[in-house]
Enzyme design. Sequence first.
Site, PDB file in Angstrom:
ATOM      1  N   HIS A 178      52.857   4.196 -16.763  1.00 27.84           N
ATOM      2  CA  HIS A 178      51.690   5.083 -16.819  1.00 27.84           C
ATOM      3  C   HIS A 178      51.671   5.885 -18.120  1.00 27.84           C
ATOM      4  O   HIS A 178      52.713   6.103 -18.751  1.00 27.84           O
ATOM      5  CB  HIS A 178      51.697   6.067 -15.645  1.00 27.84           C
ATOM      6  N   CYS A 272      54.607  13.050 -11.529  1.00 22.61           N
ATOM      7  CA  CYS A 272      54.305  11.934 -10.619  1.00 22.61           C
ATOM      8  C   CYS A 272      54.266  12.358  -9.141  1.00 22.61           C
ATOM      9  O   CYS A 272      53.532  11.760  -8.360  1.00 22.61           O
ATOM     10  CB  CYS A 272      55.341  10.833 -10.774  1.00 22.61           C
TER      11      CYS A 272
END
Length: 281
Positions: A178, A272
Amino acid sequence: MTNKRQGSAYTEYGVLKEVLMCSPEEMRIKKPINEVQKSYEDENIDQDKAIEEHQFLIETLKNHGVTVQLIPALSKLPEQVFTRDLGFATEKGIITGKMETDIREPEIKEFKSWLQDHHWDYLSINDGSIEGGDVLIDEDVIYVGDSSRTSEQAVKQLEELFPAKKIITIPFDKKYLHLDCIFNILSPGTALLYPDALSNDIVRDICMRYRTITVTEEEQFRLGTNVLSIGNKTVISLPENKKVNEDMKEMGFEVLEIPFSEIIKSGGSFRCVTMPLIKGK
């Protein structure tokens, strides 16, 4: 009739007021879906230690005035602790994403059910896939990672939802999962960056916009960019990432060092595991 609650966020560094998290009690590396997980597949996750680390993070957030909401952990969803990828909050409210991997896709259904049960309004991106770890918001700009988890169709829908904002797509080496694993915005004009994952042109553009703290390869593997900004130049970071933490302190940030070594074995850190519901300006 119950009034719907509205989520909101305008930047990555606004004051965090309310957040959605999920206990790692069902967390395990069942089928590796990133490079970090491949490194720890045999060792796997000590769930008791992960729960202890996660609970300490929750208590730290509460001590800083953050309301923490918990979505129930389900045994069929081993990645559920990483709530950030469920979607993202914006000035138009909460937007639910769409997962790329089959093992994670059911999380979106659970997320929508949770939002409905707790009376939150939301919009959905239904074309392609988009995960919250690939989305960084800084006022009138939205950065979107061109990753293996976020597709061109989803970016186009995002552009339709936010015609007044500048959507900047950032392609990077897919092994970094990501965008927030290599880039994160700490304050107006300051960012963390792992430049080796990006083209020279992208690095130059970011450095023109932000005063950057460069993350080393070693600290990137420990998710040195994946800190959580909770507002007022306060950042939550791993104690092991000493250089990153010292650099942030030198730039005037308060760095709260919290142990998280077990949870990062699955490829995600503080950003996250936190899905902002409400973040002030």
